[in-house]
Design a protein around this motif. Structure first.
Motif, PDB file in Angstrom:
ATOM      1  N   PRO A   1     -10.140  -5.834   5.431  1.00 47.69           N
ATOM      2  CA  PRO A   1      -8.956  -6.402   4.783  1.00 47.69           C
ATOM      3  C   PRO A   1      -8.321  -7.554   5.537  1.00 47.69           C
ATOM      4  CG  PRO A   1      -8.425  -4.317   5.830  1.00 47.69           C
ATOM      5  CD  PRO A   1      -9.914  -4.453   5.903  1.00 47.69           C
ATOM      6  N   GLY A   2      -8.523  -7.640   6.847  1.00 50.52           N
ATOM      7  CA  GLY A   2      -7.864  -8.696   7.612  1.00 50.52           C
ATOM      8  C   GLY A   2      -6.414  -8.359   7.881  1.00 50.52           C
ATOM      9  N   ASP A   3      -5.685  -9.314   8.418  1.00 53.04           N
ATOM     10  CA  ASP A   3      -4.273  -9.128   8.774  1.00 53.04           C
ATOM     11  C   ASP A   3      -3.394  -9.625   7.633  1.00 53.04           C
ATOM     12  OD1 ASP A   3      -1.684  -9.277   9.828  1.00 53.04           O
ATOM     13  OD2 ASP A   3      -2.446  -9.620  11.848  1.00 53.04           O
ATOM     14  N   TRP A   4      -2.524  -8.747   7.179  1.00 47.58           N
ATOM     15  CA  TRP A   4      -1.688  -9.134   6.035  1.00 47.58           C
ATOM     16  C   TRP A   4      -0.781 -10.312   6.360  1.00 47.58           C
ATOM     17  CZ3 TRP A   4       3.616  -8.929   6.589  1.00 47.58           C
ATOM     18  CH2 TRP A   4       4.144  -8.124   7.594  1.00 47.58           C
ATOM     19  N   ARG A   5      -0.473 -10.496   7.669  1.00 47.05           N
ATOM     20  CA  ARG A   5       0.403 -11.614   8.045  1.00 47.05           C
ATOM     21  C   ARG A   5      -0.240 -12.970   7.808  1.00 47.05           C
ATOM     22  NH1 ARG A   5       0.581  -7.513  11.519  1.00 47.05           N
ATOM     23  NH2 ARG A   5       2.579  -6.534  12.056  1.00 47.05           N
TER      24      ARG A   5
ATOM     25  N   GLY B   1      12.838   9.222 -12.108  1.00 46.81           N
ATOM     26  CA  GLY B   1      12.678   7.844 -11.648  1.00 46.81           C
ATOM     27  C   GLY B   1      11.291   7.618 -11.093  1.00 46.81           C
ATOM     28  N   SER B   2      11.159   6.559 -10.335  1.00 48.27           N
ATOM     29  CA  SER B   2       9.868   6.230  -9.741  1.00 48.27           C
ATOM     30  C   SER B   2      10.086   5.441  -8.462  1.00 48.27           C
ATOM     31  CB  SER B   2       9.015   5.413 -10.719  1.00 48.27           C
ATOM     32  OG  SER B   2       9.625   4.156 -10.983  1.00 48.27           O
ATOM     33  N   VAL B   3       9.050   5.431  -7.637  1.00 45.99           N
ATOM     34  CA  VAL B   3       9.042   4.611  -6.430  1.00 45.99           C
ATOM     35  C   VAL B   3       7.745   3.804  -6.438  1.00 45.99           C
ATOM     36  CG1 VAL B   3       8.047   6.505  -5.049  1.00 45.99           C
ATOM     37  CG2 VAL B   3       9.211   4.598  -3.913  1.00 45.99           C
ATOM     38  N   THR B   4       7.868   2.523  -6.130  1.00 43.50           N
ATOM     39  CA  THR B   4       6.718   1.620  -6.156  1.00 43.50           C
ATOM     40  C   THR B   4       6.524   0.985  -4.791  1.00 43.50           C
ATOM     41  OG1 THR B   4       7.083   1.134  -8.495  1.00 43.50           O
ATOM     42  CG2 THR B   4       5.699  -0.408  -7.264  1.00 43.50           C
ATOM     43  N   VAL B   5       5.276   0.973  -4.365  1.00 41.83           N
ATOM     44  CA  VAL B   5       4.901   0.323  -3.116  1.00 41.83           C
ATOM     45  C   VAL B   5       3.983  -0.853  -3.447  1.00 41.83           C
ATOM     46  CG1 VAL B   5       3.553   0.570  -0.994  1.00 41.83           C
ATOM     47  CG2 VAL B   5       5.164   2.350  -1.668  1.00 41.83           C
ATOM     48  N   ALA B   6       4.270  -1.984  -2.853  1.00 36.75           N
ATOM     49  CA  ALA B   6       3.459  -3.187  -3.084  1.00 36.75           C
ATOM     50  C   ALA B   6       2.303  -3.252  -2.098  1.00 36.75           C
ATOM     51  CB  ALA B   6       4.324  -4.429  -2.961  1.00 36.75           C
ATOM     52  N   GLY B   7       1.218  -3.868  -2.532  1.00 37.71           N
ATOM     53  CA  GLY B   7       0.081  -4.151  -1.679  1.00 37.71           C
ATOM     54  C   GLY B   7      -0.367  -5.588  -1.878  1.00 37.71           C
ATOM     55  N   VAL B   8      -1.527  -5.923  -1.357  1.00 37.06           N
ATOM     56  CA  VAL B   8      -2.106  -7.253  -1.549  1.00 37.06           C
ATOM     57  C   VAL B   8      -3.552  -7.062  -1.962  1.00 37.06           C
ATOM     58  CG1 VAL B   8      -2.698  -9.455  -0.477  1.00 37.06           C
ATOM     59  CG2 VAL B   8      -0.583  -8.281   0.181  1.00 37.06           C
ATOM     60  N   PRO B   9      -3.967  -7.610  -3.121  1.00 38.04           N
ATOM     61  CA  PRO B   9      -5.350  -7.401  -3.558  1.00 38.04           C
ATOM     62  C   PRO B   9      -6.348  -8.140  -2.678  1.00 38.04           C
ATOM     63  CG  PRO B   9      -4.247  -8.966  -5.003  1.00 38.04           C
ATOM     64  CD  PRO B   9      -3.202  -8.445  -4.064  1.00 38.04           C
ATOM     65  N   GLY B  10      -7.534  -7.607  -2.646  1.00 37.25           N
ATOM     66  CA  GLY B  10      -8.641  -8.211  -1.920  1.00 37.25           C
ATOM     67  C   GLY B  10      -9.898  -7.415  -2.186  1.00 37.25           C
ATOM     68  N   HIS B  11     -11.049  -7.916  -1.826  1.00 38.02           N
ATOM     69  CA  HIS B  11     -12.309  -7.228  -2.086  1.00 38.02           C
ATOM     70  C   HIS B  11     -12.392  -5.981  -1.221  1.00 38.02           C
ATOM     71  CE1 HIS B  11     -16.440  -6.444  -2.989  1.00 38.02           C
ATOM     72  NE2 HIS B  11     -16.598  -7.585  -3.668  1.00 38.02           N
ATOM     73  N   ALA B  12     -12.566  -4.827  -1.858  1.00 37.76           N
ATOM     74  CA  ALA B  12     -12.526  -3.568  -1.132  1.00 37.76           C
ATOM     75  C   ALA B  12     -13.726  -3.355  -0.218  1.00 37.76           C
ATOM     76  CB  ALA B  12     -12.430  -2.401  -2.126  1.00 37.76           C
TER      77      ALA B  12
END
Length: 452
Positions: free
Chosen positions: A238-242, A223-234
């Protein structure tokens, strides 16, 4: 005139051994012929077949000529028994299965030889000393893809059955040969054969085992496990994800991997999971995918997982539901302290599931194999298989206790020859395997002793 392990005293077993020895060249030729059929395992459900049908028809014609009835059949998707092993609607176009039967005289136990005709990829082919699909004899070894895993074992089974028939030996019980596709993927061919009605009182799968007897094997969960992120300029904070800030999915995968490692270490330390023949259960991250561009915070990260588990961990049906729950619960607990992961929990997707299995070491077949291999000058052991074979499908789903015994699979330094560049098999081991299978067939197909 000498009997063996309960076989009829009228059978000269020394003549059987001598006849197989005299057919060494035939055994090499048959293995070479099988290697010449490209039966590389499909990578997915939609991949077109190669030479599977031609190989099965070749074997069927040969077995019919030896006196067997042979049925080459192409399963339909609905023919497979319901199980988590295969994707729904899996087709077999161009990938038939074979079941051949040497009918017994009556009153004896039936014995099945089962083997898979598919082989793993031969790539990179340019690294082979010789063409992987043209068998080559060098220094007492036969080289080629599938020689060891497991076309050599299939050839040994066929030669064993042919030799008994050529000597005019009619076994009391039926001797069956089942050659199947797709073992290297998910065991679909033997599963389909079971759905078709293939079963016996016992079975031998001549996978490479160094002529040891394998009675137990771990199950596999993929199987697999996936974690989500939020794209942005590296290159920007990154700022606050909220409030719409970026989240690095690769970094958020780290606590998930740590949790999986913790599960693996816990399993290894748990004495309840100890097995006398098998390694501890395990979780191995095998493939990682993440990110879209080298200057962008990755929006997702996926890790493929190879999970192996013991028979004691299986649920009541023999499958991995409890294992899945253990893994998912441990990960959820481990990431709960991370605000992002708590709000966006890792997502698991499970696909391939292959059941563990174990045959009682006191089963008559185990004793017959040990006695026969010993008679041939070997020192056989009872072992466990860290991976998986079609013997588990037969044992769990066909009420057919199945063990593995076959040729040597290791180089002198102990490293495996199967699935490698320049795969090979020792010719002497091919012959020894055929002899062991023939004498064991004599013993196993005899009538079972009356209960005392």
């Amino acid at each position: 005139m000498s009997g063996v392990n309960g076989a009829s005293a009228s059978v000269d077993t020394e003549a059987v051994l001598a006849a197989i020895e005299s057919r060494t060249d035939d055994l090499i030729a048959l293995t070479s012929d099988l290697v010449g059929f490209d039966t590389t395992v499909r990578g997915d459900a939609c991949e077109k077949a190669r030479d599977e049908a031609d190989l099965q028809e070749y074997l069927a014609a040969r077995l019919r000529a030896a006196g067997a009835t042979a049925d080459v059949f192409t399963p339909k998707p609905g023919d497979l028994p319901a199980s988590p092993q295969t994707p729904p609607g899996l087709g077999f176009d161009g990938r038939p299965q074979l079941i051949a039967r040497f009918a017994g005289t009556g009153g004896g136990r039936s014995l099945l030889f089962n083997g898979h005709i598919d082989v793993v990829s031969a790539e990179p082919r340019n690294e082979w000393t010789s063409n992987p699909f043209v068998a080559d004899v060098r220094d007492g070894r036969l080289y080629g893809r599938g020689t060891c895993d497991m076309k050599g074992g299939i050839a040994a089974a066929v030669i064993a059955a042919e030799t008994l028939a050529a000597l005019g030996i009619r076994l009391p019980g039926d001797l069956l040969i089942n050659t199947a596709t797709d073992e290297e993927w998910n065991g679909a061919g033997t599963l389909a054969s079971v759905g078709y009605g293939v079963r016996a009182d016992a079975a031998i799968v001549p996978e490479p085992t160094d002529l040891d007897v394998v009675t137990a094997q771990r199950g596999i969960l993929g199987g697999s496990v996936t974690v989500a992120g939020v794209p942005g300029h590296a290159e920007y904070p990154p700022g606050d994800w909220r409030t719409g800030g970026a989240v690095n999915a690769i970094e958020k995968m780290l606590p998930v991997l740590a949790a999986l490692q913790g599960v693996r270490e816990g399993w290894a330390a748990d004495k309840a999971h100890a097995h006398p023949l098998l390694p501890a259960p395990s979780i191995v991250p095998t493939v990682i995918k993440g990110g879209e561009w080298w200057v962008t915070y990755p929006a997702s990260c996926e890790v493929a997982l190879d999970v192996t588990y013991l028979p004691v961990q299986a649920d009541a049906g023999g499958w991995a539901s409890r294992v899945r729950t253990d893994i998912e619960t441990a990960v959820a607990k481990a990431v709960s302290a991370d605000p992002w992961l708590a709000a966006h929990p890792p997502a698991f997707a499970w696909d391939v599931e292959l059941p563990p299995a174990e045959v009682d070491q006191g089963h008559p077949l185990v004793g017959f194999l040990l006695d026969t291999a010993t008679r041939l000058g070997r020192s056989p052991r009872i072992l466990g298989e860290p991976s998986w074979t079609d013997a588990a499908t037969l044992t769990r789903l066909a009420d057919t206790p199945a063990v593995c015994l076959g040729p040597t699979a290791t180089r002198p330094d102990g490293s495996p020859t199967l699935h490698t560049i320049d795969e090979y098999i020792e010719i002497s081991d091919l012959v020894a395997t055929a002899k062991t299978l023939a004498l064991t067939a004599l013993a196993m197909t005899a009538p079972a002793p009356a209960a005392s």
